[in-house]
Design a protein around this motif. Sequence first.
Motif: not given
Length: 329
Positions: A101-102, A108-109, A137-140
């Motif tokens: 997840r991290a 992606a960035d 994917p985790a919300p962030f």
Amino acid sequence: MTSIDVVVPNYNYGRYLRACVESILNQEAVTIRVLIIDNASTDDSAEIARSLARDPRVELVLRTENLGTHASFNQGIDWAEADYFLLMFSDDFLVPGALKRAIDIMEADKSIAFAYGRDVSVRGSAAIPQIPPQPDPAPFRLHQSRAFIKRFCRLGVFQIPGPSIVVRTSVQKRAGHYRTELPHSDDYEVWLRLAMHGPVAELDCIQAGIRSHDANRSTELWAHQIQHILHTAAAAKSFFDHEGGSMEGSRAMRRLAQRGIANRAYWSGVSHLIRRDGEAADLFKLAFRLSPATALIPPVGYLVNRPDTLRRIGSFLAGRGVASKRYVS
């Protein structure tokens, strides 16, 4: 496949070591290496570490003398060569899917310096609880570099679970080693340095478990709030005396940190006074020394800025102390 190197310092935590390392090795969709650094434990840690090293992904450093935690942290940084880096104590553990997840967010960035998430607390030798599957994917939330540092300065504290922090290895190498002159707030200072190299991703999901017990590295600090506040002040001073001093507006940011730490000391003093704790007087003295204005005007705005204010009030009214092993309220 992306890769991560995980360093696990250990001293006499043999009873927790296997669960910690297995929680790392069981992570999916990422290439993993683990380095266990044992600091001359006197329990069965070395034997457990050797059994874990039957997995070819596990490497060992078994010291014959205790060189202290900083030697382990910094040796781990020098050893790391994967895409990502994680440092976690051997009494903590990862939640399934945490690394993917991290890393997915950081892949992606590429500008993100590090990512962290929430934690679950485990008391003593209790079994690791069943944790519901976390979103993937985790919300962030993305905190820009300056905003992340400014938030610490405003609050005078970090509220980040250490074992959830996944760092881009190239950023860790640039930020450098943990400073030996900061025995209790070295992590705070490193996180500030890391944030100078890019934004920080805060995942809205559980990423790690923190085990609280009497042998924790920072248990004594939790018993004496003023000591932790003083160590936090030392971390802020070290940061602005070194790398942080090159930031635009660093003088104003340093003053903000001093005021934030003073405000934290003030409200800690109020809490101790209500509980009729003798430490209240020292906390107020510290607050007034760092920010004389607090002697005249209570810093109410500080409470407004803290996201955990309502939780802390509820916990206090319920008669429960809120103390986490690696981040203090």
